[in-house]
Write a protein that holds these residues in place. Structure first.
Motif, mmCIF file in Angstrom:
data_model
loop_
_atom_site.group_PDB
_atom_site.id
_atom_site.type_symbol
_atom_site.label_atom_id
_atom_site.label_comp_id
_atom_site.label_asym_id
_atom_site.label_seq_id
_atom_site.Cartn_x
_atom_site.Cartn_y
_atom_site.Cartn_z
ATOM 1 N N PHE A 38 2.613 -3.027 -5.670
ATOM 2 C CA PHE A 38 2.543 -1.561 -5.566
ATOM 3 C C PHE A 38 1.338 -1.141 -4.733
ATOM 4 O O PHE A 38 1.428 -0.268 -3.862
ATOM 5 C CB PHE A 38 2.453 -0.954 -6.966
ATOM 6 N N GLU A 39 0.203 -1.775 -4.975
ATOM 7 C CA GLU A 39 -1.008 -1.429 -4.226
ATOM 8 C C GLU A 39 -0.844 -1.757 -2.747
ATOM 9 O O GLU A 39 -1.232 -0.975 -1.874
ATOM 10 C CB GLU A 39 -2.206 -2.187 -4.803
ATOM 11 N N LEU A 40 -0.245 -2.904 -2.429
ATOM 12 C CA LEU A 40 -0.032 -3.281 -1.028
ATOM 13 C C LEU A 40 0.918 -2.316 -0.330
ATOM 14 O O LEU A 40 0.690 -1.917 0.813
ATOM 15 C CB LEU A 40 0.514 -4.707 -0.946
ATOM 16 N N TYR A 41 2.015 -1.921 -1.037
ATOM 17 C CA TYR A 41 2.947 -0.953 -0.454
ATOM 18 C C TYR A 41 2.243 0.367 -0.154
ATOM 19 O O TYR A 41 2.444 0.978 0.905
ATOM 20 C CB TYR A 41 4.103 -0.680 -1.423
ATOM 21 N N ALA A 42 1.425 0.813 -1.119
ATOM 22 C CA ALA A 42 0.739 2.099 -0.961
ATOM 23 C C ALA A 42 -0.228 2.055 0.216
ATOM 24 O O ALA A 42 -0.310 3.001 1.009
ATOM 25 C CB ALA A 42 -0.005 2.454 -2.247
ATOM 26 N N ILE A 43 -0.955 0.954 0.341
ATOM 27 C CA ILE A 43 -1.914 0.818 1.446
ATOM 28 C C ILE A 43 -1.191 0.804 2.784
ATOM 29 O O ILE A 43 -1.612 1.476 3.747
ATOM 30 C CB ILE A 43 -2.767 -0.451 1.258
ATOM 31 N N ASP A 44 -0.087 0.054 2.877
ATOM 32 C CA ASP A 44 0.681 0.021 4.127
ATOM 33 C C ASP A 44 1.177 1.418 4.502
ATOM 34 O O ASP A 44 1.125 1.827 5.670
ATOM 35 C CB ASP A 44 1.875 -0.925 3.994
ATOM 36 N N ARG A 45 1.672 2.155 3.496
ATOM 37 C CA ARG A 45 2.192 3.495 3.764
ATOM 38 C C ARG A 45 1.084 4.420 4.243
ATOM 39 O O ARG A 45 1.257 5.183 5.209
ATOM 40 C CB ARG A 45 2.828 4.067 2.486
ATOM 41 N N LEU A 46 -0.086 4.371 3.583
ATOM 42 C CA LEU A 46 -1.189 5.233 3.976
ATOM 43 C C LEU A 46 -1.696 4.890 5.367
ATOM 44 O O LEU A 46 -2.148 5.763 6.108
ATOM 45 C CB LEU A 46 -2.327 5.135 2.960
ATOM 46 N N ARG A 47 -1.614 3.629 5.751
ATOM 47 C CA ARG A 47 -2.015 3.248 7.114
ATOM 48 C C ARG A 47 -1.075 3.865 8.142
ATOM 49 O O ARG A 47 -1.503 4.308 9.207
ATOM 50 C CB ARG A 47 -2.028 1.721 7.246
ATOM 51 N N VAL A 48 0.219 3.875 7.831
ATOM 52 C CA VAL A 48 1.184 4.531 8.722
ATOM 53 C C VAL A 48 0.856 6.015 8.858
ATOM 54 O O VAL A 48 0.794 6.561 9.963
ATOM 55 C CB VAL A 48 2.623 4.347 8.193
ATOM 56 N N LEU A 49 0.625 6.668 7.714
ATOM 57 C CA LEU A 49 0.342 8.110 7.738
ATOM 58 C C LEU A 49 -0.962 8.404 8.462
ATOM 59 O O LEU A 49 -1.078 9.401 9.181
ATOM 60 C CB LEU A 49 0.293 8.660 6.314
ATOM 61 N N GLN A 50 -1.976 7.531 8.289
ATOM 62 C CA GLN A 50 -3.245 7.732 8.988
ATOM 63 C C GLN A 50 -3.057 7.586 10.492
ATOM 64 O O GLN A 50 -3.635 8.327 11.285
ATOM 65 C CB GLN A 50 -4.287 6.729 8.492
ATOM 66 N N GLY A 51 -2.215 6.628 10.884
ATOM 67 C CA GLY A 51 -1.925 6.470 12.313
ATOM 68 C C GLY A 51 -1.252 7.692 12.898
ATOM 69 O O GLY A 51 -1.561 8.123 14.012
ATOM 70 N N ILE A 52 -0.308 8.270 12.148
ATOM 71 C CA ILE A 52 0.355 9.497 12.599
ATOM 72 C C ILE A 52 -0.653 10.630 12.711
ATOM 73 O O ILE A 52 -0.671 11.385 13.691
ATOM 74 C CB ILE A 52 1.487 9.873 11.626
ATOM 75 N N SER A 53 -1.523 10.752 11.694
ATOM 76 C CA SER A 53 -2.533 11.815 11.695
ATOM 77 C C SER A 53 -3.449 11.694 12.903
ATOM 78 O O SER A 53 -3.729 12.678 13.599
ATOM 79 C CB SER A 53 -3.348 11.750 10.396
ATOM 80 N N ASP A 54 -3.913 10.462 13.184
ATOM 81 C CA ASP A 54 -4.804 10.255 14.335
ATOM 82 C C ASP A 54 -4.085 10.574 15.641
ATOM 83 O O ASP A 54 -4.646 11.196 16.542
ATOM 84 C CB ASP A 54 -5.306 8.809 14.354
#
Length: 431
Positions: A38-54
């Protein structure tokens, strides 16, 4: 990776290919997942969202970010964080929805039970001329197969504001190629409700029962920083006292450069400044012995005359050793991330924090000029600051100083330093 399927029946058919790819967050996934997964999935998802934000902050269009999203997906105060999460998830949904064929898009609309029906041929004929006028004005001429959906105009504010739809009696006529606006509005509304309900359930029951198991993971994820902690110098790198002035001038980010210059100028920093700069220096490779010499040398010109050597060793030196994990609980403290630096609240006489957030525009312009940034680069940086994109502003500063792109984006002061040293080293080797 161990994933155990729940005994509960899924809400929608498991055979549906579209529902497996896009979700409307109407119900929790019918899966039981190990906590570490669960933690790994959440981190991967947040990295995607951070990339979109940047990417969006740097002016990239969603379609230009395909490579970035694919790479990232494989490799603030709470209210603000929730708004950010909503916006980025909606942007990702828009991007993925546009990749679907028109047939799949209609299938998704039906599956998600969205309250929109294609208008009849008879109704189309009554408004055909008006629809043609709008279509020509936006460069999207109609053809015989174009489908239109009718929806309340307030559900497509971006199309209405851009005069890209025909309005009649409070309804907007939305073409098939524009339907993503309708679906994304529903998606955002539904996700927002789910977040509220989940937060309510979390605070009322789950947080206490999961205090020692799930709660620490959720708290850590909410900090917004997912990169390395830089508690140890990269590749066993070290910075010597004789090199520290030159490297401060060439490779320190503005937040650390400002603290370093103030320390040299006043021979003193308050606790917040000592922590921010001290842990940064630890992360770039300043050994404990050299750190003690560095701070004592600076403080000897002012502080030691006031507090004396014994008090310095008892208070200041103890704090330095503590940061290196040599005192107290022997915790190996980590340098501050950009998120932590930005969220700090310096008081009068303090010099820590993020200059992009805490400086006045005049002082920031002067500081950037001192670092060698000038002209249009300064204007671009200040524009990002006005829109509260502080890390993007820091990234633009990095690019202006080093005359090189840095698409990864700055998320940590020590990341800035490492990237700077690498670029400068490559330039030296090439010459």
């Amino acid at each position: 990776m161990e994933i155990v399927r729940s005994q509960r029946e899924p809400t929608h058919s498991a055979a549906s290919t579209t529902s497996a790819k896009l979700s409307f967050y109407r119900s929790a996934p019918a899966l039981e997942v190990r906590l570490e997964d669960f933690e790994l999935y959440a981190i991967d998802r947040l990295r995607v969202l951070q990339g979109i934000s940047d990417g969006l902050s740097r002016g990239k269009k969603p379609e230009e970010m395909e490579k970035l999203v694919l790479l990232l997906s494989t490799s603030p105060p709470r209210d603000e964080l929730r708004k950010w999460f909503l916006s980025m998830e909606t942007s990702l949904f828009r991007y993925r929805f546009r990749l679907e064929s028109p047939e799949s898009q209609r299938s998704l609309m039906s599956e998600f039970q969205l309250p929109y029906k294609a208008i009849s041929r008879a109704e189309f004929e009554t408004v055909k001329e008006k629809l043609n006028q709008v279509a020509r004005s936006i460069g999207q001429p109609l053809n015989a197969d174009t489908l239109f959906f009718k929806a309340p105009f307030e559900e497509v504010p971006e199309l209405f504001a851009g005069r890209r739809v025909f309005l009649q009696k409070g309804f907007a006529y939305v073409a098939m190629h524009q339907v993503v606006s309708l679906v994304a509005t529903q998606f955002r509304s539904n996700l927002s409700k789910c977040l509220v309900l989940t937060n309510r359930k979390w605070t009322s029951t789950i947080r206490d029962t999961e205090r020692d198991r799930l709660a620490p993971i959720i708290e850590a994820l909410s900090t917004g920083y997912l990169g390395p902690d830089y508690s140890q110098p990269k590749n066993s790198a070290e910075i010597s006292l004789k090199d520290i002035n030159g490297q401060a001038s060439s490779s320190f980010p503005l937040c650390m450069r400002h603290l370093f210059d103030k320390l040299r100028e006043t021979h003193h920093l308050k606790h917040g400044g000592r922590m921010q700069l001290g842990l940064f220096l630890k992360g770039v490779g300043l050994r404990l012995e050299d750190a003690l010499l560095f701070w004592k040398s600076e403080f000897s010109q002012k502080v030691l005359q006031i507090v004396g050597a014994e008090r310095f060793d008892k208070e200041y030196a103890y704090s330095i050793r503590h940061n290196y994990g040599k005192e107290g609980k022997r915790t190996d403290y980590t340098p501050y991330s950009c998120q932590k630096v930005i969220s700090s609240t310096p008081s009068t006489g303090d010099h820590h924090g993020c200059p992009y957030r805490h400086f006045s525009e005049e002082n920031l312009r002067a500081a950037l000029t001192k670092m060698g940034v000038c002209g249009r680069s300064v204007d671009g940086i200040l524009d990002k600051v006005r829109n509260k994109h502080y890390q993007i502003a820091c990234t633009l500063t990095f690019e202006a100083i080093h005359d090189a792109p840095y698409d990864s984006g700055i998320n940590h002061p020590n990341q800035y330093f490492d990237a700077s040293r690498k670029i400068l080293q490559n330039k030296m080797e090439s010459t």
